[in-house]
Design a protein around this motif. Structure first.
Motif, PDB file in Angstrom:
ATOM      1  N   GLY A 185     -36.486  -1.927  -4.994  1.00 30.47           N
ATOM      2  CA  GLY A 185     -38.067  -2.276  -5.972  1.00 30.47           C
ATOM      3  C   GLY A 185     -37.479  -2.843  -7.088  1.00 30.47           C
ATOM      4  N   ASP A 186     -36.656  -2.806  -7.967  1.00 30.19           N
ATOM      5  CA  ASP A 186     -37.245  -3.684  -9.369  1.00 30.19           C
ATOM      6  C   ASP A 186     -35.803  -4.953  -8.505  1.00 30.19           C
ATOM      7  OD1 ASP A 186     -34.178  -2.899  -9.753  1.00 30.19           O
ATOM      8  OD2 ASP A 186     -35.249  -0.673 -10.073  1.00 30.19           O
ATOM      9  N   LEU A 187     -34.626  -5.840  -9.949  1.00 24.38           N
ATOM     10  CA  LEU A 187     -33.855  -7.132  -9.216  1.00 24.38           C
ATOM     11  C   LEU A 187     -32.933  -6.537 -10.311  1.00 24.38           C
ATOM     12  CD1 LEU A 187     -36.035 -10.120 -10.138  1.00 24.38           C
ATOM     13  CD2 LEU A 187     -34.966  -8.836  -8.050  1.00 24.38           C
ATOM     14  N   ALA A 188     -33.137  -5.492 -10.661  1.00 29.90           N
ATOM     15  CA  ALA A 188     -31.447  -4.396 -11.014  1.00 29.90           C
ATOM     16  C   ALA A 188     -30.288  -4.921 -10.286  1.00 29.90           C
ATOM     17  CB  ALA A 188     -30.865  -3.340 -11.380  1.00 29.90           C
ATOM     18  N   PRO A 189     -29.792  -4.890  -8.554  1.00 30.76           N
ATOM     19  CA  PRO A 189     -28.753  -5.076  -8.401  1.00 30.76           C
ATOM     20  C   PRO A 189     -28.890  -6.618  -8.161  1.00 30.76           C
ATOM     21  CG  PRO A 189     -30.124  -3.441  -7.098  1.00 30.76           C
ATOM     22  CD  PRO A 189     -31.032  -4.023  -8.122  1.00 30.76           C
ATOM     23  N   TYR A 190     -29.793  -6.816  -7.968  1.00 35.57           N
ATOM     24  CA  TYR A 190     -29.554  -8.863  -8.122  1.00 35.57           C
ATOM     25  C   TYR A 190     -29.396  -9.051  -9.300  1.00 35.57           C
ATOM     26  CZ  TYR A 190     -30.925 -13.853  -7.652  1.00 35.57           C
ATOM     27  OH  TYR A 190     -31.298 -14.802  -7.394  1.00 35.57           O
ATOM     28  N   LYS A 191     -29.046  -8.245 -10.422  1.00 39.39           N
ATOM     29  CA  LYS A 191     -28.684  -9.308 -11.613  1.00 39.39           C
ATOM     30  C   LYS A 191     -26.889  -8.733 -11.447  1.00 39.39           C
ATOM     31  CE  LYS A 191     -33.113  -9.099 -14.151  1.00 39.39           C
ATOM     32  NZ  LYS A 191     -33.666  -8.036 -15.331  1.00 39.39           N
ATOM     33  N   ILE A 192     -26.932  -8.013 -11.084  1.00 32.95           N
ATOM     34  CA  ILE A 192     -25.413  -7.669 -10.866  1.00 32.95           C
ATOM     35  C   ILE A 192     -24.286  -7.987 -10.423  1.00 32.95           C
ATOM     36  CG2 ILE A 192     -23.645  -5.299 -10.250  1.00 32.95           C
ATOM     37  CD1 ILE A 192     -26.214  -3.838 -11.166  1.00 32.95           C
ATOM     38  N   PHE A 193     -25.387  -8.319  -9.371  1.00 30.86           N
ATOM     39  CA  PHE A 193     -24.728  -9.554  -7.733  1.00 30.86           C
ATOM     40  C   PHE A 193     -24.227 -11.040  -8.602  1.00 30.86           C
ATOM     41  CE2 PHE A 193     -25.812 -12.858  -4.798  1.00 30.86           C
ATOM     42  CZ  PHE A 193     -24.378 -12.661  -3.620  1.00 30.86           C
ATOM     43  N   GLN A 194     -25.729 -11.404  -9.631  1.00 31.32           N
ATOM     44  CA  GLN A 194     -25.257 -12.464 -10.028  1.00 31.32           C
ATOM     45  C   GLN A 194     -23.760 -12.528 -11.867  1.00 31.32           C
ATOM     46  OE1 GLN A 194     -29.149 -13.626 -10.840  1.00 31.32           O
ATOM     47  NE2 GLN A 194     -29.451 -15.403  -9.748  1.00 31.32           N
TER      48      GLN A 194
END
Length: 248
Positions: A185-194
């Motif tokens: 529901g948000d980009l928090a996991p994507y930011k961790i991935f990056q």
């Protein structure tokens, strides 16, 4: 506050992060698991069959094996105590059909089994071996298979060109961004991935522990190990599913 930079090698913090976010970080994880399952031959009567999950991680493939093959026993192996404990806890309802075992993928001493193995599967692990390590592993797995048994690998592969690497990096990044929005529901996991540089193909200084080999080489090594029907069955964002079968 930014996430601390990821340290070289694999540690238990990485294990916990993959337990938490692996379903988002792996491109089309559900489709990958379904593909692996479809490549495993049905277990013949009357034997129950042994299925071995090499580097089981948080256990999604282990769980799928137990569900798909209700007569089989599954051995889940991993180096990480956190991963193995997570698998034992979440899959305890399967009782003695599930066994777990600590192991080091690169150490050849574990590659003998008390019975022929119906199928070896592995997801996102074998790329930690160098080319010769993969080649020897494939020979040892083929030798441990029952007639008609399968080796099915889902893993990172090394693109053959800079253009291929750039496409893999872009596709993996886009996959994680989409899955984060859809599933978290948000980009928090994507930011961790990056921030923690999980995308091998986008990293200008990748972790030395990651040693993907070209897909064409790995297909050749599987064939050299004596397997037949060797081919690639799925490919996306630098992730491939490939394998072969021991002759009946």
């Amino acid at each position: 506050m930014s996430t601390p930079e990821r340290q070289p090698g694999w540690n238990e913090a990485d294990s916990q992060e993959f337990i938490d976010f692996g379903r988002l970080f792996v491109p089309d994880r559900e489709e990958q698991i379904a593909t692996v399952l479809d490549l495993i031959p049905e277990i013949p009567e009357p034997g129950e069959g042994l299925l071995v999950d090499l580097c089981c991680g948080a256990g999604p493939l282990t769980a799928a094996l137990l569900e798909r093959f209700p007569r089989a026993h599954v051995l889940a192996m991993d180096l990480s105590p956190a991963m193995l404990e997570h698998v034992k806890t979440t899959l305890q309802a399967h009782g003695d059909r599930l066994q777990t075992r600590p192991f080091d993928l690169a150490d050849a001493s574990w590659r003998r089994f008390p019975e022929p193995v119906h199928a070896f599967v592995s997801s996102l692990a074998i790329h930690h071996l160098d080319g010769e390590g993969k080649r020897q592993l494939f020979c040892d797995l083929a030798a441990a298979l029952a007639p008609g048994g399968a080796v099915v690998i889902a893993d990172l592969v090394q693109p053959a060109s800079p253009a291929g690497q750039a496409l893999s990096a872009k596709a993996w990044d886009e996959s994680v961004r989409r899955r984060a929005l859809e599933m978290a529901g948000d980009l928090a996991p994507y930011k961790i991935f990056q921030e923690e540089r999980w995308n091998f193909y986008a990293d200008p200084d990748p972790d030395p522990i990651d040693q993907p080999s070209p897909l064409i080489n790995q297909l050749q090594w599987l064939a050299e190990a004596g397997l037949i029907g060797v081919e690639v069955h799925w490919l996306k964002a630098g992730h491939a599913i490939f394998g072969g079968f021991r002759p009946s």
